[in-house]
Design a protein around this motif. Structure first.
Motif, short mmCIF file in Angstrom:
data_model
loop_
_atom_site.label_atom_id
_atom_site.label_comp_id
_atom_site.label_asym_id
_atom_site.label_seq_id
_atom_site.Cartn_x
_atom_site.Cartn_y
_atom_site.Cartn_z
N PHE A 1 41.75 47.98 46.70
CA PHE A 1 40.47 48.03 45.80
C PHE A 1 40.86 47.45 44.33
O PHE A 1 40.35 46.44 43.99
CB PHE A 1 39.61 49.35 45.73
N HIS B 1 36.69 36.01 33.84
CA HIS B 1 36.42 37.10 34.97
C HIS B 1 36.11 38.44 34.63
O HIS B 1 35.47 39.24 35.53
CB HIS B 1 37.95 37.23 35.49
N ASP B 2 36.27 38.77 32.74
CA ASP B 2 35.65 40.14 32.81
C ASP B 2 34.36 40.09 32.21
O ASP B 2 33.74 41.18 31.69
CB ASP B 2 36.70 40.72 31.77
N TYR C 1 43.20 41.66 39.26
CA TYR C 1 43.26 40.19 39.18
C TYR C 1 43.88 39.89 38.04
O TYR C 1 44.82 38.83 37.92
CB TYR C 1 41.64 39.74 38.58
N GLU C 2 43.97 40.50 36.71
CA GLU C 2 44.68 40.17 35.58
C GLU C 2 46.28 40.53 35.82
O GLU C 2 47.05 39.61 35.52
CB GLU C 2 44.58 40.89 34.31
N ALA D 1 34.58 46.55 35.35
CA ALA D 1 35.79 46.25 35.70
C ALA D 1 36.06 45.87 37.22
O ALA D 1 37.07 45.56 37.41
CB ALA D 1 36.84 47.48 35.38
N ILE D 2 34.74 46.01 37.75
CA ILE D 2 34.80 45.62 39.32
C ILE D 2 34.17 44.15 39.50
O ILE D 2 33.16 43.90 38.87
CB ILE D 2 33.95 46.80 40.02
N LEU D 3 34.84 43.39 40.01
CA LEU D 3 34.61 41.82 40.37
C LEU D 3 33.40 42.03 41.26
O LEU D 3 33.29 42.89 42.38
CB LEU D 3 35.84 41.31 40.99
N ASN E 1 31.92 40.06 44.01
CA ASN E 1 32.15 39.13 44.74
C ASN E 1 31.09 38.26 45.22
O ASN E 1 31.45 37.00 45.18
CB ASN E 1 32.84 39.67 45.99
N LYS F 1 39.86 43.89 43.88
CA LYS F 1 38.45 44.00 43.74
C LYS F 1 38.13 44.29 42.11
O LYS F 1 36.98 44.35 41.74
CB LYS F 1 37.75 44.82 44.33
N THR F 2 39.14 44.22 41.41
CA THR F 2 38.72 44.90 40.02
C THR F 2 39.47 43.74 39.21
O THR F 2 40.58 43.01 39.44
CB THR F 2 39.47 45.98 39.55
N LYS F 3 39.00 43.90 37.98
CA LYS F 3 39.53 42.73 36.70
C LYS F 3 41.09 43.23 36.36
O LYS F 3 41.66 42.35 36.26
CB LYS F 3 38.56 42.73 35.53
N TRP F 4 41.40 44.34 36.74
CA TRP F 4 42.54 44.80 36.31
C TRP F 4 43.73 44.22 37.24
O TRP F 4 44.77 43.64 36.92
CB TRP F 4 42.85 46.32 36.35
#
Lengths: 506, 373
Positions: free
Chosen positions: B224, A366-367, B233-234, A375-377, A379, B228-231
């Motif tokens: 957000f 995911h990263d 998500y983790e 750090a922003i996914l 989408n 919306k961020t990997k942080w």
């Protein structure tokens, strides 16, 4: 002719779509030690849980001493003289032995006379069977072997005539096993009936007078122990079914990629599960690990994938040490080196069942770009990728926004595989890739693994399905009791040969 | 005829996220009405007073929004930690220490340009709140000490520490009460009446100030961050399945600490509202229970910013309307509204599943009928 003390007729039990027990018939004679043997997942524990009243059968009848009974809870079973010692003990750790045994059967509000009486009764029982237990000891101070004795004592005190032991030796040291067997024999001599659930053939041969074999939810045979042999039982246990052969090109073995030297690994309970294992995997090769579950494969895979610390020995990847008793690279770093891992237990480890499918499709990646940037996914990218890959792997339903627990087991497995194979890993660790997966998906998964091999990946495949090992592997090692007990090129190897090795016979 | 069975997963989202909370809330309010009735007052009149007190006039409404501001911060604080399956019930202490951060930054850097002072003070609040949450987070991740225990103990420690500081170290020495000097007036956050003054509307004093916008911004920030961020998500991965997180190379230790620090930081922002916006000094006990009420806000809002906003607003109404009721109805004390809050927590938190199965199966049955019709 002795009449059976316990008789099961046409027992059926299913969990959702999985039928754990199919038309089971079983007769157990009084005063015998009866073994029930089968691989993990064969349905032994389910069957005994039905007898103990933990589960209710969907259909079928249970008779004790010829009388049909209805078991709705363990309490009913206890009243009918059935006791069970579970694999995981049901003891209150900070209570004493005495307190644990009378729990639920105290008989008085303020302890006094009855407690004293109970203590005397128990002391007598201990003496009869040579238990050698201090009734005032606290459970947390006792070793595993003694805790098991407390469980047995508890059942006896509650009037058990039939004692069911579920994999009793799994957690014991060899000395403790000997002690346990002594106790079980003396119980038999006193006229108690013992049902021993195990997947270890040696125990069956040692201890039982009759044995029943289960395979994939069915009872496949009953016999007197003296009329059979380990070899015969192993064959019945593993069974023969049609081989699913996969078209495989000639092997193009490359350089050694993964090297394991004198590896020992402990599990969470501090039991050594992998013992002094050496192995090598080359690029373009599938190395299959055969073995009955619980013989160290899980811990081996976990150590190789950087999840579990190693006790001694070392692991090398591309000639670089990635793990020894002091340090190990974590899964993230190994991923960067091109290692992918399809874990054995997808529910526990491979997926987050509450996440949406698209979130699981990038899990662990995911990263990385393009899925996320600073750090922003991203989408849009993730959704596009998810749609594409779900089509390619034929995941049904094809909806990335669905919560993962709503997919069937096979489709969940495809989600994991697509994720792990997508990055074209150079090394692939695969545990039970087709457990609970339907035939169509199995073929698909097998073909993918072969494709990866032809592309030059080094693949380690652990599976309890012998067919799978035989049809995919180029080379096969067999694990038993944490050790590698056999290694063979996959040419003219028979499942019988492997079965014997798996059972620790040959 | 084939019977297609619709399973639970097909229940529309609004059933569990809107209908169920509303049913629980209604029940809590009905039982509260019963209490009011037993106390010898008319529940209908009480409701009227609540509505009038919180919406009926502009000053009352401003108070409602002021309370809402505080509840948004503490509600978000709880929610962020909860996504990592951590029960941070230390919002109260983190807010208290956050207030210290605001004050120290503002009083020592007041020579800087005003907007910069504000930004730094907000940062100070966040940092101090986060630091206070860091210790329990560290203890949880490295030593396994449960955050529920440690954070509640840290509330007491924060309280004692602040009393010590307010009495012996940072007290305004010109008087005896445990509070500090006031901050210089030019760095106070503009109040609501200052804004309305510019528009030519004159209203009486209310504590509502610019921090309300910071609260709204925080709602966006949390949404957000978490989705919306990997942080985020983790954090969620660790919260849902720690084993799987380890397998994927996500560190539980790191994420427990990150989640707790962001949580504590958000709680700390309450200090911005109270100190930079309202009282302009640190007073003993200024978090006044907002930290605890935030737990209820988050539970009611289902830990999602979109839910936390209305939940915080509802609690704002109860606080403001409640004080109106206690003023008008002598039989109803302030503690009555503590009980009402308690009932809301009980019904939306502890008894959350009381009606959920029935409501969901009602919809499942209806869907089944439609499908098979």
């Amino acid at each position: 002719m002795v009449s059976p003390i316990l008789e099961l007729t046409d027992i059926n039990k299913s969990f959702g779509h999985v039928q754990a027990n199919k038309n089971i018939n079983l007769k157990i004679n009084k005063g015998t030690i009866h073994g029930i043997i089968g691989e993990n997942g064969a349905g032994k524990s389910t069957l005994m849980s039905i007898v103990f009243g933990l589960y209710q059968a969907n259909s079928g009848s249970i008779k004790i001493n010829g009388k049909e009974i209805n078991l709705r809870s363990p309490r009913d079973s206890i009243i009918n003289g059935i006791g069970m010692v579970h694999q995981h003990f049901m003891l209150v750790e900070n209570f004493t032995v005495l307190e644990n045994i009378i729990l639920g059967f105290e008989g008085e509000t303020v302890f006094g006379e009855k407690l004293q009486k109970a203590k005397e009764d128990l002391e007598k029982l201990c003496k009869t069977y040579n238990f050698n237990i201090d009734l005032d000891a606290t459970i947390s101070d006792l070793s595993v072997g003694f805790r098991q004795r407390v469980e047995i004592l508890k059942s006896l005190y509650r009037g058990a005539e039939i004692l069911i032991l579920d994999e009793p030796t799994g957690v014991l040291t060899p000395q403790e096993v000997d002690e346990l067997f002594k106790i079980l024999r003396s119980l038999k001599d006193e006229g108690k009936t013992i049902v021993l659930i195990t997947h270890k053939l040696i125990e069956i041969m040692d201890l039982t007078s009759e044995v029943s074999v289960m395979r994939q939810g069915e009872m496949v045979g009953h016999t007197k122990t003296e009329d059979t042999s380990k070899e015969q039982l192993a064959e019945m246990m593993v069974g023969r079914s049609v081989l699913l052969r996969v078209d495989k090109k000639e092997i193009k073995k490359g350089e050694t990629i993964f090297k394991v030297n004198n590896l020992s690994v402990k599990d969470d309970l501090d039991v050594t599960r992998v013992k002094d294992v050496n192995l090598e995997i080359c690029s373009g090769e599938i190395l299959g690990i055969a073995g009955v579950t619980g013989n160290g494969q899980t811990e081996l895979l976990e150590a190789l994938s950087g999840i579990r610390k190693v006790e001694s020995g070392s692991i090398e990847l591309f000639g670089e040490k990635i793990s020894d008793q002091n340090n190990f690279l974590n899964p993230r770093m190994l991923k960067e080196k091109g290692l992918a891992h399809v874990p054995e237990d997808r529910q526990r480890m491979g997926l987050i069942s509450d996440f949406k499918a698209y979130e699981n499709l990038i899990f662990g990646y995911h990263d990385q770009e393009p899925y996320s940037k600073s750090a922003i996914l991203n989408n849009k990218e993730i959704t596009e990728y998810s749609n594409k890959v779900m089509q390619e792997y034929d995941v049904r339903p094809n909806s990335p926004n669905l919560i993962t627990s709503n997919f069937s087991g096979g489709n969940q497995q495809k989600i994991i595989l697509s994720r792990e194979l997508n990055e074209n890993p150079k090394v692939l660790l695969v545990g039970q890739p087709t457990r609970g997966v339907d035939i169509g998906a199995i073929e698909f998964i097998h073909q993918r693994l072969i494709d990866m091999r032809d592309k030059g990946a080094a693949i380690l495949l652990a599976s309890v399905e012998l067919d799978e090992i035989l049809s995919l592997s180029d080379r096969i090692i067999v694990m038993f009791d944490g050790k590698i007990v056999g290694e063979k090129e996959n040419k003219n190897v028979t499942d019988r040969e492997l079965g014997l090795l798996m059972a620790g016979v040959a | 005829m084939s019977n297609i069975v619709v399973d639970k997963s097909k229940v529309p989202w609004w059933v569990s996220n809107v209908i169920v909370p509303l049913v629980n809330l209604t029940l809590a309010l009905l039982v509260s009405g019963l209490f009011v009735f037993i106390a010898g007052e008319n529940p209908i009149e009480a409701v009227k007073l609540i509505i009038y007190g919180s919406f009926g006039y502009i000053q009352g409404f401003a108070y409602t929004l002021y309370y809402t501001t505080n509840f948004i911060f503490t509600g978000l604080a709880f929610a962020v930690a909860f996504h990592c399956r951590l029960f941070n019930i230390g919002g109260e202490g983190q807010a208290y220490i956050g207030g210290l951060g605001v004050f120290l930054v503002a009083i020592n850097l007041s020579f800087l340009p005003v907007p910069i002072v504000w930004l730094l003070a907000i940062f100070g609040a966040f940092l101090f709140g986060a630091a206070w949450a860091y210790i329990p987070a560290y203890l949880q991740s490295k030593r396994g000490s449960h955050v529920v225990i440690t954070t509640i103990m840290f509330n007491f420690i924060a309280s004692s520490l602040m009393i010590f500081l307010l009495v012996d170290v940072i007290r305004d020495t010109n008087q005896m009460a445990p509070h500090t000097v006031k901050l210089p007036e030019e760095i106070w956050l503009p109040s609501f009446e200052a804004f309305s003054g510019i528009l030519g509307i004159k209203i009486r004093y209310s504590p509502l100030n610019l921090t309300f916008l910071l609260a709204i911004a925080s709602l966006f920030f949390v949404w957000f961050l978490v989705w919306k961020t990997k942080w985020g998500y983790e954090m969620r991965a660790v919260g849902h399945n720690t084993q799987a997180a380890i397998y994927a190379g996500i560190s539980p230790h790191k994420n427990i600490i990150i989640a707790m620090c962001i949580s504590g930081g958000l709680a700390g922002l309450l200090g911005v509202n109270e100190i930079l916006g309202v009282s302009h000094k640190i007073q003993a006990g200024f978090p006044a229970g907002y930290g605890f009420t935030g737990i209820a806000v988050a539970l009611m809002g289902r830990n999602h910013p979109i839910g936390i906003l209305p939940a915080a607003f509802l609690f704002g109404i109860l606080y403001q309307g409640g004080s109106e009721v206690t003023f008008e109805m002598p039989n109803i004390t302030r503690y009555m509204f503590v009980a009402v809050q308690g009932l809301i927590i009980l019904f939306s938190g502890a008894l959350e599943n009381l009606f959920r199965p029935q409501i969901e199966s009602f919809f499942v049955r209806r869907l089944n009928r439609e499908v098979n019709a």
